[in-house]
Write an enzyme that holds these catalytic residues in place. Structure first.
Site, PDB file in Angstrom:
ATOM      1  N   HIS A  73       6.262  -5.923  -0.256  1.00  0.00           N
ATOM      2  CA  HIS A  73       7.007  -7.320   0.287  1.00  0.00           C
ATOM      3  C   HIS A  73       8.207  -7.742  -0.729  1.00  0.00           C
ATOM      4  O   HIS A  73       7.943  -8.611  -1.300  1.00  0.00           O
ATOM      5  CB  HIS A  73       5.859  -8.513   0.198  1.00  0.00           C
ATOM      6  N   THR A 119      -7.169   0.781   2.469  1.00  0.00           N
ATOM      7  CA  THR A 119      -6.475  -0.237   3.018  1.00  0.00           C
ATOM      8  C   THR A 119      -6.446  -0.409   4.293  1.00  0.00           C
ATOM      9  O   THR A 119      -6.414   0.778   5.104  1.00  0.00           O
ATOM     10  CB  THR A 119      -4.906  -0.269   2.572  1.00  0.00           C
ATOM     11  N   SER A 120      -6.669  -1.637   5.088  1.00  0.00           N
ATOM     12  CA  SER A 120      -6.464  -1.701   6.377  1.00  0.00           C
ATOM     13  C   SER A 120      -5.144  -1.341   7.029  1.00  0.00           C
ATOM     14  O   SER A 120      -5.193  -0.979   8.260  1.00  0.00           O
ATOM     15  CB  SER A 120      -6.769  -2.985   6.957  1.00  0.00           C
ATOM     16  N   GLU A 121      -4.059  -1.362   6.320  1.00  0.00           N
ATOM     17  CA  GLU A 121      -2.786  -0.911   6.854  1.00  0.00           C
ATOM     18  C   GLU A 121      -2.481   0.618   6.657  1.00  0.00           C
ATOM     19  O   GLU A 121      -1.442   1.035   6.853  1.00  0.00           O
ATOM     20  CB  GLU A 121      -1.666  -1.661   5.912  1.00  0.00           C
ATOM     21  N   ASN A 169       0.618  -1.145  -0.029  1.00  0.00           N
ATOM     22  CA  ASN A 169       0.027  -0.013   0.026  1.00  0.00           C
ATOM     23  C   ASN A 169       0.944   1.405   0.110  1.00  0.00           C
ATOM     24  O   ASN A 169       2.058   1.198   0.488  1.00  0.00           O
ATOM     25  CB  ASN A 169      -1.086   0.061   1.314  1.00  0.00           C
ATOM     26  N   HIS A 204       4.490   0.705   1.773  1.00  0.00           N
ATOM     27  CA  HIS A 204       4.580  -0.666   2.317  1.00  0.00           C
ATOM     28  C   HIS A 204       4.578  -1.594   1.350  1.00  0.00           C
ATOM     29  O   HIS A 204       3.665  -1.536   0.472  1.00  0.00           O
ATOM     30  CB  HIS A 204       3.454  -0.880   3.384  1.00  0.00           C
ATOM     31  N   HIS A 245       6.844 -10.597   7.369  1.00  0.00           N
ATOM     32  CA  HIS A 245       5.543  -9.679   6.558  1.00  0.00           C
ATOM     33  C   HIS A 245       6.398  -9.039   5.416  1.00  0.00           C
ATOM     34  O   HIS A 245       6.214  -9.334   4.245  1.00  0.00           O
ATOM     35  CB  HIS A 245       5.285  -8.733   7.626  1.00  0.00           C
TER      36      HIS A 245
HETATM   37 ZN   LIG Z   1       1.825  -6.039   4.022  1.00  0.00          ZN
END
Ligand SMILES: [Zn+2]
Length: 289
Positions: A135, A112-114, A68, A133, A196
């Site tokens: 990965h 986004t929840s993040e 995100n 953010h 994560h």
């Molecule tokens: Zn993530």
């Protein structure tokens, strides 16, 4: 009949258009949520978010709907990516406007929840104007082993990032997860999230994404260097001190320095050669963006 250039008419037209724009578009910090959302600044930032999302996807730093991006706009709002979308497929209509409490105030998608993670970073340090953010595999691999990448090996990593931090694991999307970065966010622009991924903050969306690129490239290089089977040769400490002096001047965070950001280090001035190299790196990155 051919048009004859008339400088006076052109100037009047230019001023008239500027007045219309000024009346139509309030300053982001002054407007209602919908006015902020429709401002030219928001339009430019949405484009930057979309371009950055494509870069993350093309570089394979995100998978599925992962990752995100957000940025602050004015003092009261944040533009952010929505939930459940590939970062490679976003359009302007997908980007949401949130207040500083995480409530969506404009846009058609769920955030986004993040975003909670992003908001904690913004609240903790006003220097953070954008957060990315994602990965990326090599940096995330370090987080799986609870290992922070070593420092003192590549100058670009030292200048732009330096020591990364490692935040403990929490369930993604929760407030507890968002708060795991708080012990580190003042002194680190790059934080590994255990089991994560990573989160980076900077003064712009593009530069926050650069940090991800620099981190991931560095982690990959460290893994490859480790496979050669020879000891790694560190940059001499005196040169590291020059880099830290430069970081102080640039205002980049680094946990090896005190909290007095932006002050010159009287003991070890950064060399003109080092400053030239940093300028070249920034220009190169901007050309690639
Ligand atoms: Zn993530």
């Amino acid at each position: 009949m051919s048009q004859v250039a008339n400088p006076v008419t052109d100037k009047v037209k230019e001023v008239f258009e500027a007045v219309v724009d000024a009346l139509r578009v309030p300053k982001p910090e002054q407007g209602s949520p919908s006015a902020v959302f429709q401002s030219f600044e928001a339009e430019a930032l949405r484009d930057e978010i979309i371009r950055t999302g494509r870069k993350l996807w093309e570089r394979q730093y995100v998978d599925g709907n992962g990752g995100n991006i957000s940025c602050r706009i004015g003092t009261d709002y944040v533009l952010c990516t929505p939930t459940m979308i590939s970062k490679g497929d976003m359009t302007a209509a997908d980007i949401c406007l949130s207040d500083m409490d995480g409530k969506i105030v404009a846009g058609n998608r769920l955030r986004t929840s993040e975003l909670l993670l992003h908001l904690e970073i913004y609240r903790a340090t006003p220097r953070a104007r954008a957060v990315v953010h994602c990965h990326p595999p090599y940096a995330t691999a370090f987080s799986l082993t609870g290992t922070i990448p070593p420092v003192g090996l590549i100058s670009e990593y030292e200048i732009f990032i330096g020591p990364a931090a490692l935040a403990r694991f929490e369930t993604p999307g929760t407030q507890a997860f968002a708060e795991t970065v708080l012990p580190f966010v003042q002194d680190h622009n790059t934080i590994l999230l255990a089991n994560h991924g990573v989160v980076c903050w900077s003064d712009s969306i593009t530069r926050a994404e650069w940090l991800v690129e620099i981190l991931e490239s560095y982690c990959k290089t460290c893994v490859i260097a480790g496979q050669i089977g020879k000891p790694l040769i560190p940059i001499p400490d005196q040169k590291i001190q020059e880099i830290l002096a430069l970081k102080r001047r640039l205002g980049f965070p680094d946990s090896r320095m005190s909290h007095s950001m932006g002050e010159d280090d009287p003991a070890v001035p950064a060399s003109p050669e080092l400053e030239r190299i940093v300028r070249q790196v920034i220009e190169r990155q901007e050309a690639r963006s």
